[in-house]
Design a protein around this motif. Structure first.
Motif, PDB file in Angstrom:
ATOM      1  N   TYR A  77      71.754 -36.698  10.376  1.00  0.00           N
ATOM      2  CA  TYR A  77      70.829 -35.679  10.850  1.00  0.00           C
ATOM      3  C   TYR A  77      71.562 -34.537  11.539  1.00  0.00           C
ATOM      4  CZ  TYR A  77      67.463 -39.423  10.107  1.00  0.00           C
ATOM      5  OH  TYR A  77      66.717 -40.418   9.545  1.00  0.00           O
ATOM      6  N   PHE A  78      70.956 -33.348  11.507  1.00  0.00           N
ATOM      7  CA  PHE A  78      71.472 -32.230  12.284  1.00  0.00           C
ATOM      8  C   PHE A  78      70.312 -31.517  12.963  1.00  0.00           C
ATOM      9  CE2 PHE A  78      70.641 -30.479   8.072  1.00  0.00           C
ATOM     10  CZ  PHE A  78      70.033 -29.257   8.341  1.00  0.00           C
ATOM     11  N   LEU A  79      70.604 -30.801  14.035  1.00  0.00           N
ATOM     12  CA  LEU A  79      69.589 -30.072  14.782  1.00  0.00           C
ATOM     13  C   LEU A  79      69.555 -28.626  14.319  1.00  0.00           C
ATOM     14  CD1 LEU A  79      67.533 -29.894  17.129  1.00  0.00           C
ATOM     15  CD2 LEU A  79      69.473 -29.325  18.617  1.00  0.00           C
ATOM     16  N   GLN A  80      68.391 -28.188  13.816  1.00  0.00           N
ATOM     17  CA  GLN A  80      68.220 -26.796  13.414  1.00  0.00           C
ATOM     18  C   GLN A  80      67.978 -25.960  14.680  1.00  0.00           C
ATOM     19  OE1 GLN A  80      65.941 -26.436   9.473  1.00  0.00           O
ATOM     20  NE2 GLN A  80      65.048 -28.277  10.374  1.00  0.00           N
ATOM     21  N   VAL A  81      68.865 -25.053  14.968  1.00  0.00           N
ATOM     22  CA  VAL A  81      68.808 -24.347  16.256  1.00  0.00           C
ATOM     23  C   VAL A  81      67.981 -23.072  16.221  1.00  0.00           C
ATOM     24  CG1 VAL A  81      70.984 -25.301  17.082  1.00  0.00           C
ATOM     25  CG2 VAL A  81      71.008 -23.199  15.713  1.00  0.00           C
ATOM     26  N   HIS A  82      67.586 -22.614  15.035  1.00  0.00           N
ATOM     27  CA  HIS A  82      66.828 -21.360  14.956  1.00  0.00           C
ATOM     28  C   HIS A  82      65.371 -21.566  14.548  1.00  0.00           C
ATOM     29  CE1 HIS A  82      70.692 -19.450  15.346  1.00  0.00           C
ATOM     30  NE2 HIS A  82      71.111 -19.923  14.187  1.00  0.00           N
ATOM     31  N   GLU A  83      64.950 -22.794  14.343  1.00  0.00           N
ATOM     32  CA  GLU A  83      63.632 -23.037  13.748  1.00  0.00           C
ATOM     33  C   GLU A  83      62.517 -23.249  14.767  1.00  0.00           C
ATOM     34  OE1 GLU A  83      63.144 -22.696  10.581  1.00  0.00           O
ATOM     35  OE2 GLU A  83      65.255 -22.370  10.148  1.00  0.00           O
ATOM     36  N   ARG A  95      76.846 -30.399  15.094  1.00  0.00           N
ATOM     37  CA  ARG A  95      76.985 -31.848  15.190  1.00  0.00           C
ATOM     38  C   ARG A  95      76.136 -32.549  14.137  1.00  0.00           C
ATOM     39  NH1 ARG A  95      75.765 -34.398  20.777  1.00  0.00           N
ATOM     40  NH2 ARG A  95      76.491 -36.181  19.561  1.00  0.00           N
ATOM     41  N   LEU A  96      76.569 -33.754  13.760  1.00  0.00           N
ATOM     42  CA  LEU A  96      75.775 -34.633  12.915  1.00  0.00           C
ATOM     43  C   LEU A  96      75.387 -35.857  13.744  1.00  0.00           C
ATOM     44  CD1 LEU A  96      77.740 -34.448   9.548  1.00  0.00           C
ATOM     45  CD2 LEU A  96      75.541 -33.390  10.068  1.00  0.00           C
ATOM     46  N   PHE A 147      61.181 -32.473  11.989  1.00  0.00           N
ATOM     47  CA  PHE A 147      61.372 -31.156  12.598  1.00  0.00           C
ATOM     48  C   PHE A 147      61.507 -31.246  14.113  1.00  0.00           C
ATOM     49  CE2 PHE A 147      59.995 -27.087  14.272  1.00  0.00           C
ATOM     50  CZ  PHE A 147      60.643 -26.190  13.443  1.00  0.00           C
ATOM     51  N   PRO A 148      62.504 -30.525  14.721  1.00  0.00           N
ATOM     52  CA  PRO A 148      63.397 -29.522  14.149  1.00  0.00           C
ATOM     53  C   PRO A 148      64.732 -30.081  13.638  1.00  0.00           C
ATOM     54  CG  PRO A 148      63.629 -29.525  16.517  1.00  0.00           C
ATOM     55  CD  PRO A 148      62.589 -30.559  16.201  1.00  0.00           C
ATOM     56  N   LEU A 149      64.769 -31.355  13.325  1.00  0.00           N
ATOM     57  CA  LEU A 149      65.973 -31.917  12.715  1.00  0.00           C
ATOM     58  C   LEU A 149      65.947 -31.666  11.211  1.00  0.00           C
ATOM     59  CD1 LEU A 149      66.191 -35.403  14.505  1.00  0.00           C
ATOM     60  CD2 LEU A 149      67.200 -33.227  15.209  1.00  0.00           C
ATOM     61  N   GLY A 150      67.113 -31.748  10.609  1.00  0.00           N
ATOM     62  CA  GLY A 150      67.250 -31.703   9.165  1.00  0.00           C
ATOM     63  C   GLY A 150      68.138 -32.854   8.736  1.00  0.00           C
ATOM     64  N   ARG A 151      68.252 -33.048   7.431  1.00  0.00           N
ATOM     65  CA  ARG A 151      69.114 -34.112   6.909  1.00  0.00           C
ATOM     66  C   ARG A 151      70.291 -33.501   6.164  1.00  0.00           C
ATOM     67  NH1 ARG A 151      64.057 -36.118   4.661  1.00  0.00           N
ATOM     68  NH2 ARG A 151      63.052 -37.571   6.130  1.00  0.00           N
ATOM     69  N   TYR A 152      71.472 -34.071   6.420  1.00  0.00           N
ATOM     70  CA  TYR A 152      72.687 -33.645   5.730  1.00  0.00           C
ATOM     71  C   TYR A 152      73.138 -34.806   4.839  1.00  0.00           C
ATOM     72  CZ  TYR A 152      77.440 -32.001   4.882  1.00  0.00           C
ATOM     73  OH  TYR A 152      78.614 -31.597   4.279  1.00  0.00           O
ATOM     74  N   TYR A 153      73.022 -34.619   3.533  1.00  0.00           N
ATOM     75  CA  TYR A 153      73.326 -35.694   2.584  1.00  0.00           C
ATOM     76  C   TYR A 153      74.783 -35.645   2.156  1.00  0.00           C
ATOM     77  CZ  TYR A 153      68.285 -36.363   2.103  1.00  0.00           C
ATOM     78  OH  TYR A 153      66.960 -36.618   2.355  1.00  0.00           O
ATOM     79  N   GLU A 154      75.412 -36.820   2.157  1.00  0.00           N
ATOM     80  CA  GLU A 154      76.792 -36.940   1.675  1.00  0.00           C
ATOM     81  C   GLU A 154      77.089 -38.407   1.388  1.00  0.00           C
ATOM     82  OE1 GLU A 154      79.580 -35.758   4.656  1.00  0.00           O
ATOM     83  OE2 GLU A 154      78.679 -37.009   6.211  1.00  0.00           O
ATOM     84  N   ASN A 155      77.931 -38.647   0.379  1.00  0.00           N
ATOM     85  CA  ASN A 155      78.412 -39.993   0.056  1.00  0.00           C
ATOM     86  C   ASN A 155      77.275 -40.995  -0.148  1.00  0.00           C
ATOM     87  OD1 ASN A 155      81.091 -39.028   0.411  1.00  0.00           O
ATOM     88  ND2 ASN A 155      80.935 -39.406   2.615  1.00  0.00           N
ATOM     89  N   GLY A 156      76.215 -40.567  -0.803  1.00  0.00           N
ATOM     90  CA  GLY A 156      75.122 -41.470  -1.118  1.00  0.00           C
ATOM     91  C   GLY A 156      74.197 -41.789   0.035  1.00  0.00           C
TER      92      GLY A 156
END
Length: 222
Positions: A126-132, A14-15, A113-122
């Motif tokens: 956010y996404f959830l890192q499930v293994h970190e 998910r985003l 943390f533990p979220l990350g960022r998903y960059y697109e279209n300028g």
């Protein structure tokens, strides 16, 4: 820091936006400091992180770079990161009880943390890192509450603009064999955005965007 993996490998698929609920709340990380150990050079700082640390700790960028931070190559650019030290390779700001001594000043990557960022279209989501994160049974919390950053709209724009500016710099570096140009660009970015102090009496973002405008003009001439 860019990662050459698919979202399916590292996330729940998910985003998320700022007002979405995400299972990220590890309830004050009681009894755990795993994400503050063995991180190598991966906790990369942006200019706002440097500003916060300098202002909050009353230290100059040079003092921090000589003690708590270090410079390393990240995705083709030379950028500062939190230093790890000791047998456990712990963050230098972690105390004996495994607690963060600069929690109010912690860098953006730590807030995320533990979220990350998903960059697109300028922009980005956010996404959830499930293994970190090792903490089990995390609670749901709204993304904006978890990030815990003042002036969030300004911050979102800053994060995006800084990311895409670095991408432009990295593209120049990747497409040239001029070692002097590469060195000059890296030195300029570090000196202009990190080493040159920001005035505490003036809004950080206003100062940053003046520097960014100047840097973008310079890149066009490179």
């Amino acid at each position: 820091m860019m990662r050459e993996v698919s979202l399916e490998e590292i996330s729940d698929g998910r985003l998320y936006g700022l007002n979405d609920m995400v299972k990220a709340d590890c309830r004050d990380c009681k009894g755990c400091s795993a994400c503050c150990e063995g991180m190598g050079h991966s906790i990369v700082l942006d200019p706002l992180d440097m500003y916060r640390l300098c202002s909050g700790l009353h230290r100059t960028p040079e003092e921090l770079l000589n003690t708590c931070l270090e410079l390393n190559v990240c995705d083709g650019s030379i950028l500062p990161n939190l230093k790890m030290a000791g047998e456990k390779e712990q963050c230098v700001f972690l105390n004996k009880e495994g607690r963060c001594t600069i929690h109010a000043l912690r860098p953006g990557m730590c807030r995320l943390f533990p979220l990350g960022r998903y960059y697109e279209n300028g922009s980005f989501r956010y996404f959830l890192q499930v293994h970190e994160c090792r903490k089990e049974n995390r609670s749901k919390i709204k993304v904006y509450k978890w990030i815990d950053t003042p002036d969030l709209k300004k911050n979102q724009k800053f994060v995006s603009d800084w990311h895409y500016f670095l991408k432009d710099v990295q593209e120049i570096v990747a497409n040239t064999r001029d070692t002097q140009l590469i060195r000059n660009l890296n030195v300029y970015v570090v000196n202009r955005f990190y080493v040159k102090p920001y005035e505490e009496r003036e809004d950080f973002y206003e100062q940053f965007y003046r520097r960014l405008q100047e840097a973008r003009q310079l890149i066009k001439l490179a």
